[in-house]
Design an enzyme around this catalytic site. Structure first.
Site, PDB file in Angstrom:
ATOM      1  N   ARG A  51      35.692 -15.798 -30.360  1.00 44.11           N
ATOM      2  CA  ARG A  51      36.697 -15.739 -31.408  1.00 44.11           C
ATOM      3  C   ARG A  51      36.463 -14.554 -32.365  1.00 44.11           C
ATOM      4  O   ARG A  51      37.402 -13.973 -32.876  1.00 44.11           O
ATOM      5  CB  ARG A  51      36.727 -17.043 -32.182  1.00 44.11           C
ATOM      6  CG  ARG A  51      38.164 -17.480 -32.343  1.00 44.11           C
ATOM      7  CD  ARG A  51      38.350 -18.901 -32.686  1.00 44.11           C
ATOM      8  NE  ARG A  51      37.123 -19.668 -32.729  1.00 44.11           N
ATOM      9  CZ  ARG A  51      37.013 -20.769 -33.432  1.00 44.11           C
ATOM     10  NH1 ARG A  51      38.018 -21.181 -34.146  1.00 44.11           N
ATOM     11  NH2 ARG A  51      35.917 -21.471 -33.412  1.00 44.11           N
ATOM     12  N   LYS A 146      27.107 -27.149 -17.722  1.00 42.42           N
ATOM     13  CA  LYS A 146      26.936 -28.550 -18.066  1.00 42.42           C
ATOM     14  C   LYS A 146      26.952 -28.707 -19.580  1.00 42.42           C
ATOM     15  O   LYS A 146      26.756 -27.706 -20.262  1.00 42.42           O
ATOM     16  CB  LYS A 146      25.661 -29.107 -17.439  1.00 42.42           C
ATOM     17  CG  LYS A 146      24.359 -28.647 -18.130  1.00 42.42           C
ATOM     18  CD  LYS A 146      23.178 -29.318 -17.542  1.00 42.42           C
ATOM     19  CE  LYS A 146      22.841 -30.601 -18.241  1.00 42.42           C
ATOM     20  NZ  LYS A 146      21.930 -30.470 -19.399  1.00 42.42           N
ATOM     21  N   HIS A 176      21.748 -25.535 -13.296  1.00 41.16           N
ATOM     22  CA  HIS A 176      20.866 -24.381 -13.089  1.00 41.16           C
ATOM     23  C   HIS A 176      19.612 -24.739 -12.296  1.00 41.16           C
ATOM     24  O   HIS A 176      18.952 -23.863 -11.752  1.00 41.16           O
ATOM     25  CB  HIS A 176      20.538 -23.681 -14.417  1.00 41.16           C
ATOM     26  CG  HIS A 176      19.509 -24.375 -15.255  1.00 41.16           C
ATOM     27  ND1 HIS A 176      19.794 -25.427 -16.057  1.00 41.16           N
ATOM     28  CD2 HIS A 176      18.188 -24.141 -15.420  1.00 41.16           C
ATOM     29  CE1 HIS A 176      18.694 -25.820 -16.690  1.00 41.16           C
ATOM     30  NE2 HIS A 176      17.695 -25.052 -16.313  1.00 41.16           N
ATOM     31  N   LYS A 180      16.962 -22.569  -9.114  1.00 41.80           N
ATOM     32  CA  LYS A 180      15.525 -22.287  -9.189  1.00 41.80           C
ATOM     33  C   LYS A 180      15.001 -22.029  -7.781  1.00 41.80           C
ATOM     34  O   LYS A 180      15.320 -22.747  -6.843  1.00 41.80           O
ATOM     35  CB  LYS A 180      14.777 -23.467  -9.835  1.00 41.80           C
ATOM     36  CG  LYS A 180      15.059 -23.584 -11.338  1.00 41.80           C
ATOM     37  CD  LYS A 180      14.205 -24.655 -11.963  1.00 41.80           C
ATOM     38  CE  LYS A 180      14.635 -24.941 -13.391  1.00 41.80           C
ATOM     39  NZ  LYS A 180      13.988 -24.128 -14.404  1.00 41.80           N
ATOM     40  N   GLU A 214       8.738 -31.696 -20.438  1.00 43.39           N
ATOM     41  CA  GLU A 214       8.890 -30.554 -21.347  1.00 43.39           C
ATOM     42  C   GLU A 214       7.988 -30.750 -22.546  1.00 43.39           C
ATOM     43  O   GLU A 214       7.781 -31.889 -22.986  1.00 43.39           O
ATOM     44  CB  GLU A 214      10.346 -30.449 -21.806  1.00 43.39           C
ATOM     45  CG  GLU A 214      11.300 -30.145 -20.670  1.00 43.39           C
ATOM     46  CD  GLU A 214      12.706 -29.907 -21.192  1.00 43.39           C
ATOM     47  OE1 GLU A 214      13.022 -28.763 -21.510  1.00 43.39           O
ATOM     48  OE2 GLU A 214      13.474 -30.886 -21.290  1.00 43.39           O
ATOM     49  N   ASP A 233      21.376 -36.011 -20.181  1.00 44.47           N
ATOM     50  CA  ASP A 233      21.038 -34.590 -20.283  1.00 44.47           C
ATOM     51  C   ASP A 233      20.278 -34.093 -19.043  1.00 44.47           C
ATOM     52  O   ASP A 233      20.447 -32.949 -18.634  1.00 44.47           O
ATOM     53  CB  ASP A 233      20.177 -34.375 -21.541  1.00 44.47           C
ATOM     54  CG  ASP A 233      19.854 -32.910 -21.796  1.00 44.47           C
ATOM     55  OD1 ASP A 233      20.803 -32.106 -21.822  1.00 44.47           O
ATOM     56  OD2 ASP A 233      18.670 -32.570 -21.978  1.00 44.47           O
ATOM     57  N   HIS A 238      20.118 -32.704 -13.235  1.00 45.07           N
ATOM     58  CA  HIS A 238      18.974 -32.016 -12.637  1.00 45.07           C
ATOM     59  C   HIS A 238      18.126 -32.921 -11.727  1.00 45.07           C
ATOM     60  O   HIS A 238      17.808 -32.559 -10.605  1.00 45.07           O
ATOM     61  CB  HIS A 238      18.063 -31.429 -13.717  1.00 45.07           C
ATOM     62  CG  HIS A 238      18.768 -30.524 -14.687  1.00 45.07           C
ATOM     63  ND1 HIS A 238      19.801 -29.696 -14.328  1.00 45.07           N
ATOM     64  CD2 HIS A 238      18.579 -30.315 -16.014  1.00 45.07           C
ATOM     65  CE1 HIS A 238      20.208 -29.009 -15.395  1.00 45.07           C
ATOM     66  NE2 HIS A 238      19.492 -29.371 -16.431  1.00 45.07           N
ATOM     67  N   LYS A 329      10.860 -35.113 -23.502  1.00 49.92           N
ATOM     68  CA  LYS A 329      10.574 -34.018 -24.438  1.00 49.92           C
ATOM     69  C   LYS A 329       9.233 -34.288 -25.122  1.00 49.92           C
ATOM     70  O   LYS A 329       8.835 -35.442 -25.272  1.00 49.92           O
ATOM     71  CB  LYS A 329      11.653 -33.950 -25.519  1.00 49.92           C
ATOM     72  CG  LYS A 329      13.077 -33.866 -24.992  1.00 49.92           C
ATOM     73  CD  LYS A 329      13.409 -32.481 -24.536  1.00 49.92           C
ATOM     74  CE  LYS A 329      14.858 -32.381 -24.109  1.00 49.92           C
ATOM     75  NZ  LYS A 329      15.129 -31.190 -23.318  1.00 49.92           N
TER      76      LYS A 329
HETATM   77  C1  BG6 Z   1      19.041 -28.254 -19.839  1.00 50.63           C
HETATM   78  C2  BG6 Z   1      18.898 -29.417 -20.791  1.00 50.63           C
HETATM   79  O1  BG6 Z   1      20.057 -28.499 -18.928  1.00 50.63           O
HETATM   80  O2  BG6 Z   1      17.811 -28.074 -19.145  1.00 50.63           O
HETATM   81  C3  BG6 Z   1      17.752 -29.177 -21.751  1.00 50.63           C
HETATM   82  O3  BG6 Z   1      20.106 -29.584 -21.534  1.00 50.63           O
HETATM   83  C4  BG6 Z   1      16.480 -28.858 -21.011  1.00 50.63           C
HETATM   84  O4  BG6 Z   1      17.549 -30.314 -22.589  1.00 50.63           O
HETATM   85  C5  BG6 Z   1      16.709 -27.758 -19.977  1.00 50.63           C
HETATM   86  O5  BG6 Z   1      15.519 -28.444 -21.967  1.00 50.63           O
HETATM   87  C6  BG6 Z   1      15.481 -27.583 -19.087  1.00 50.63           C
HETATM   88  O6  BG6 Z   1      15.647 -26.464 -18.262  1.00 50.63           O
HETATM   89  P1  BG6 Z   1      14.398 -25.649 -17.729  1.00 50.63           P
HETATM   90  O7  BG6 Z   1      14.976 -24.657 -16.789  1.00 50.63           O
HETATM   91  O8  BG6 Z   1      13.746 -25.037 -18.931  1.00 50.63           O
HETATM   92  O9  BG6 Z   1      13.499 -26.649 -17.070  1.00 50.63           O
END
Ligand code: BG6
Length: 481
Positions: A51, A146, A176, A180, A214, A233, A238, A329
């Protein structure tokens, strides 16, 4: 090992949300890297839109800052040439301003891709405007990030909105994790080797553990995360994708629909999960550092920052083999892996060596991508016949050589969009099938009064998750071992 680069055709990539975090952190640095190795041609164009009112020069300065920060090993002369491919047009995603100007910029003979790096609430509106303003051609592609909905109903609505303007073969739903390198290697490991596939079933596999741990918390994105939680999430997309690639039947061909057909069959075979097979947690405050509830600003939040669950794939191959999934997390380490734990040897011929443990094949996604096979050998040296567990360890970094930089998932995925290869993208029915499995699980705890169990930051999660395994006489693999 030398990596081979096949240049893609000239393209116009229109990036919606071009000044946003994902574009700056991942998409634009990823494109820069593909440019540096010669895969993105010099006459390709990246047209940023958002924007904000700015000109090409101001946007190039933003892109340059992002690349300096997120691709710090950039080369100055190559970056200057890359920036020549970058342009900007202000477009109002919710109104009509900017669309005719954007249309004028697009070349009729270049591959055309629209990348929606924006919230899902904008997907349908942007798709509609691309269509109404005549920007979408039958060959153009639309890429969406996503989260693809927050339940089955919203995912269906998103699919309907996109399909009103684009055909399924034009829609690229990003997960994503599929980009990988090691995740793709899982397919190579299974389907380009003859050693593992005969053992890849309930007769030989005791259980599978899929972990995405994570170390970071949700600070900075608490508002989004608290509406989502680890189940929506991470698990719905994933971890379900990792499970699919681990559990699926060999596709007859490596084509987008053959692979995705097999993945959908796995998702459809997932059995409902009992609440007793789920452990949810929230990280606590510690040593003056905020905990989950502080990060999301709601002392009553019942959203989970950690989840572990036992899942069954109800088909002939996997009958009775539990798949344990966990993600969270603020855990001890950033570590993701798929561990296939084979059954213990049925009989011991060696005296006084105790119980023999089954082999474990570990596919390490991050960090230090590679594959490890835990095997039992004779403990070397004199003094009787003792046994020891050792790892046959293959690190991709070592195997590929120091000069091959590991590709980020986005580099691969954006180039696949330009090539028109949907293999590593979720199909609409696949996203819906995953929500159809996830929805009742979430409703199960939403209907109850349980709160996620608090766990210590830097730990491997709540006690309940350990119990989930102990009840079955098994153990989680150590995080950060
Ligand atoms: C994202 C999530 O899709 O993937 C995040 O929304 C997460 O919460 C992330 O931290 C993890 O991705 P990667 O590639 O760092 O493992």
């Amino acid at each position: 090992m030398v990596s081979r680069v096949i240049p893609v055709d000239p393209f116009d990539l229109v990036l919606f949300g071009a000044t946003g975090d994902l574009a700056q952190r991942k998409i634009l640095p990823g494109l820069y890297h593909r440019f540096e190795v010669g895969q993105m041609p010099e006459d390709a164009r990246i047209i940023g839109t958002a924007r904000s009112d700015m000109d090409d020069a101001a946007f190039r300065a933003v892109v340059q800052d992002g690349i300096k920060q997120f691709a710090p090993e950039y080369k100055t002369d190559i970056l200057a040439r890359f920036l020549d491919c970058v342009e900007y047009i202000p477009v109002d995603a919710l109104g009509d301003a900017g669309w005719p100007e954007l249309k004028k910029k697009l070349r009729p003979d270049a591959v055309r891709a629209f990348y929606l790096s924006v919230g899902p609430s904008l997907f349908s509106g942007i798709a509609q405007r691309l269509h109404d303003h005549g920007l979408a051609t039958p060959e153009s592609r639309i890429v969406v990030e996503k989260p693809f909905g927050r339940d089955l109903a919203t995912a269906k609505a998103l699919n309907a909105g996109l399909r009103a303007c684009f055909e399924e073969h034009q829609i690229y739903r990003i997960d994503h994790y599929l980009g990988k390198e090691t995740v793709q290697n899982l397919m190579a490991l299974r389907f380009a080797n003859s050693l593992f596939e005969p053992l890849w079933n309930a007769t030989h596999v005791d259980h599978v553990q899929i972990t995405v741990a994570e170390s970071i918390g949700v600070d900075g994105r608490g508002a989004y995360y608290d509406q989502s939680g680890a189940m929506r999430d991470m698990i719905q997309n994933h971890l379900v994708q990792l499970l699919c690639l681990t559990a699926m039947e060999p596709p007859s061909k490596f084509t987008p629909n053959s692979v995705r057909d097999e993945k959908v069959k796995v998702i459809e075979a997932l059995e409902p999960v009992e609440q007793q097979d789920i452990a949810r947690g929230q990280y606590k405050p510690q040593n003056g550092e905020d905990g989950y509830l502080d990060h999301v600003g709601d002392p009553n939040s019942r959203t989970e920052s950690y989840i572990a669950l036992k899942v069954h794939v109800g088909n002939w191959r996997w009958a009775g083999v539990p798949f344990y999934l966990r993600t969270g997390k603020r855990l001890r380490a950033r570590e993701s892996e798929i561990a296939v734990v084979f059954r213990d040897p049925p009989h011991t011929i060696f005296p006084n060596v105790g119980h023999l443990r089954g082999n474990v094949l570990v596919i390490r996604l991050q960090p230090d991508e590679g594959i490890t096979l835990r095997t039992t050998i004779k403990d070397p040296g004199p003094g009787g016949f003792r046994l020891a567990d050792v790892s046959l360890d293959m690190s991709f970094a070592e195997a590929l050589g120091a000069d091959v930089r590991p590709q980020d998932a986005y580099e691969r995925l954006v180039m696949d969009v330009i090539r028109g290869d949907q293999t590593l993208f979720m199909r609409g029915d696949e996203a819906e099938a995953a929500w159809a499995w996830v929805d009742p699980i979430i409703q199960g705890w939403e209907g109850g009064r349980d709160r996620p169990a608090p766990y210590d930051p830097g730990s491997s999660g709540p006690e309940d998750a350990l119990m989930l395994m102990h009840r079955d006489g098994r153990r989680w693999r150590q995080i950060g071992g």
